[in-house]
Enzyme design. Structure first.
Site, PDB file in Angstrom:
ATOM      1  N   ASP A  36       2.291   1.299  -5.278  1.00  0.00           N
ATOM      2  CA  ASP A  36       3.016   1.276  -6.563  1.00  0.00           C
ATOM      3  C   ASP A  36       4.002   2.442  -6.674  1.00  0.00           C
ATOM      4  OD1 ASP A  36       3.676   0.299  -9.054  1.00  0.00           O
ATOM      5  OD2 ASP A  36       2.060   1.348 -10.086  1.00  0.00           O
ATOM      6  N   HIS A  53      11.988  -0.830  -3.013  1.00  0.00           N
ATOM      7  CA  HIS A  53      11.156  -1.760  -2.239  1.00  0.00           C
ATOM      8  C   HIS A  53      11.510  -1.666  -0.759  1.00  0.00           C
ATOM      9  CE1 HIS A  53       9.557  -3.276  -5.904  1.00  0.00           C
ATOM     10  NE2 HIS A  53      10.666  -3.868  -6.301  1.00  0.00           N
ATOM     11  N   LEU A 147      -7.064  -3.441  14.455  1.00  0.00           N
ATOM     12  CA  LEU A 147      -6.981  -3.366  12.995  1.00  0.00           C
ATOM     13  C   LEU A 147      -6.861  -4.750  12.358  1.00  0.00           C
ATOM     14  CD1 LEU A 147      -6.429  -1.725  10.295  1.00  0.00           C
ATOM     15  CD2 LEU A 147      -4.007  -1.953  10.854  1.00  0.00           C
TER      16      LEU A 147
HETATM   17  C1  IPE Z   1       5.305  -1.614  -6.428  1.00  0.00           C
HETATM   18  O1  IPE Z   1       6.307  -0.876  -7.019  1.00  0.00           O
HETATM   19  C2  IPE Z   1       5.816  -2.796  -5.653  1.00  0.00           C
HETATM   20  C3  IPE Z   1       5.476  -4.114  -6.221  1.00  0.00           C
HETATM   21  C4  IPE Z   1       4.708  -4.332  -7.254  1.00  0.00           C
HETATM   22  C5  IPE Z   1       6.034  -5.278  -5.548  1.00  0.00           C
HETATM   23  P1  IPE Z   1       6.859  -1.237  -8.457  1.00  0.00           P
HETATM   24  O2  IPE Z   1       7.979  -2.201  -8.310  1.00  0.00           O
HETATM   25  O3  IPE Z   1       5.750  -1.675  -9.359  1.00  0.00           O
HETATM   26  O4  IPE Z   1       7.449   0.171  -8.920  1.00  0.00           O
HETATM   27  P2  IPE Z   1       7.329   0.850 -10.364  1.00  0.00           P
HETATM   28  O5  IPE Z   1       5.875   0.886 -10.714  1.00  0.00           O
HETATM   29  O6  IPE Z   1       8.128   0.019 -11.305  1.00  0.00           O
HETATM   30  O7  IPE Z   1       7.884   2.204 -10.154  1.00  0.00           O
HETATM   31 MG    MG Z   2       4.492  -0.705 -10.708  1.00  0.00          MG
END
Ligand code: IPE
Ligand code: MG
Length: 260
Positions: A36, A53, A147
């Site tokens: 996250d 991402h 793994l």
């Molecule tokens: C996690 O990062 C990735 C996914 C849920 C796909 P986020 O996209 O939730 O990033 P924040 O929490 O908004 O910073």
């Molecule tokens: Mg998030």
């Protein structure tokens, strides 16, 4: 270097163990990771969330690499939840494209490193092409013995338990099972994670202290580690610090004796 062309797992079986690595005792058998903080990482840099991402994939590669090096038997990563459909379509499309690329471009290296990949989550409703890729990556790595990498994709813990209940009810209805057959073992065997041991350690980056529908049934006795680091910044140091926190916990599973 773009992620598409980046080298992924450069490890070989003879990779050396560092001093700090061997100092960690009591390693978990199964680690679950909620990756996250990608969006916030990007926003903090004035970039589009999608850039976070993209950067997060590099941290994922590092994690897989570390898990192999530390000889962790099972690693489950939360990459897209059933609830993430609430996001803007452009972001969803980007995440899907990225996961697809990750699987496609890294498959050779994963095979070379003896990694067995399983995708856990709801497949119905996913685009046919993606379903095919999922099948291929699973079948091409099915005989690998290193793994076990589980990618939770379009995954939600409650939805998983609901599907398990439905399948058990069907089997009761058809006479395959009686109600008396329904026990915790049968429920566990009816989940996506059938045959996979429960996670010992759940790591969540990004600062939030919740489990957000990840491995709901399976994590009943998991040790939880929450890190403030945003996912793209997760590095080997963060991994080691999580392992150290885990090693310092006393697990009693409801009893009074510490279980090693
Ligand atoms: C996690 O990062 C990735 C996914 C849920 C796909 P986020 O996209 O939730 O990033 P924040 O929490 O908004 O910073
Ligand atoms: Mg998030």
């Amino acid at each position: 270097m773009s992620i598409e062309s980046a080298n992924i797992i450069n490890l070989d079986a003879s990779s050396t163990t560092s001093a700090s690595e061997s100092a960690i005792s009591n390693l978990p058998t199964h680690i679950g990771v909620t990756m996250d903080g990608n969006g916030r990482w990007a926003e903090a840099r004035g970039k589009a969330r999608t850039e976070g991402h993209r950067e997060g994939i590099k941290a994922l590669r590092m994690l897989v690499e570390s898990a192999i090096r530390y000889k962790i038997p099972y690693l489950t990563v939360f990459s897209f939840s059933s609830e993430n459909w609430r996001r803007p379509k452009t972001e969803i499309d980007f995440i899907f494209k990225l996961m697809r690329k990750f699987v496609e471009s890294d498959l050779k290296k994963l095979i070379a490193n003896n990694v067995r990949v399983r995708i856990i989550g709801e497949r119905d409703g996913l685009e046919k092409g993606l379903q095919k890729i999922i099948q291929q990556v699973e079948s091409k790595t099915a005989h690998n013995t290193g793994l076990n990498l589980n990618v939770a994709f379009n995954y939600g813990g409650r939805s998983e338990i609901t599907s398990a209940i439905k399948s058990i009810l069907k089997d009761v209805q058809s006479g395959k099972h009686t109600i008396e057959d329904v026990d915790e073992d049968l429920v566990a065997r009816s989940l996506f994670t059938a045959g996979i041991p429960d996670p010992d350690l759940l790591i969540r980056t990004g600062g939030e202290k919740r489990t957000s529908n990840f491995l709901v049934w399976q994590s009943a006795y998991a040790e939880l580690v929450f890190l403030d680091v945003l996912w793209p910044d997760f590095d080997e140091k963060s991994f080691m610090s999580s392992l150290k926190q885990y090693a310092s916990r006393q697990r009693r599973f409801g009893g009074i004796e510490t279980v090693k």
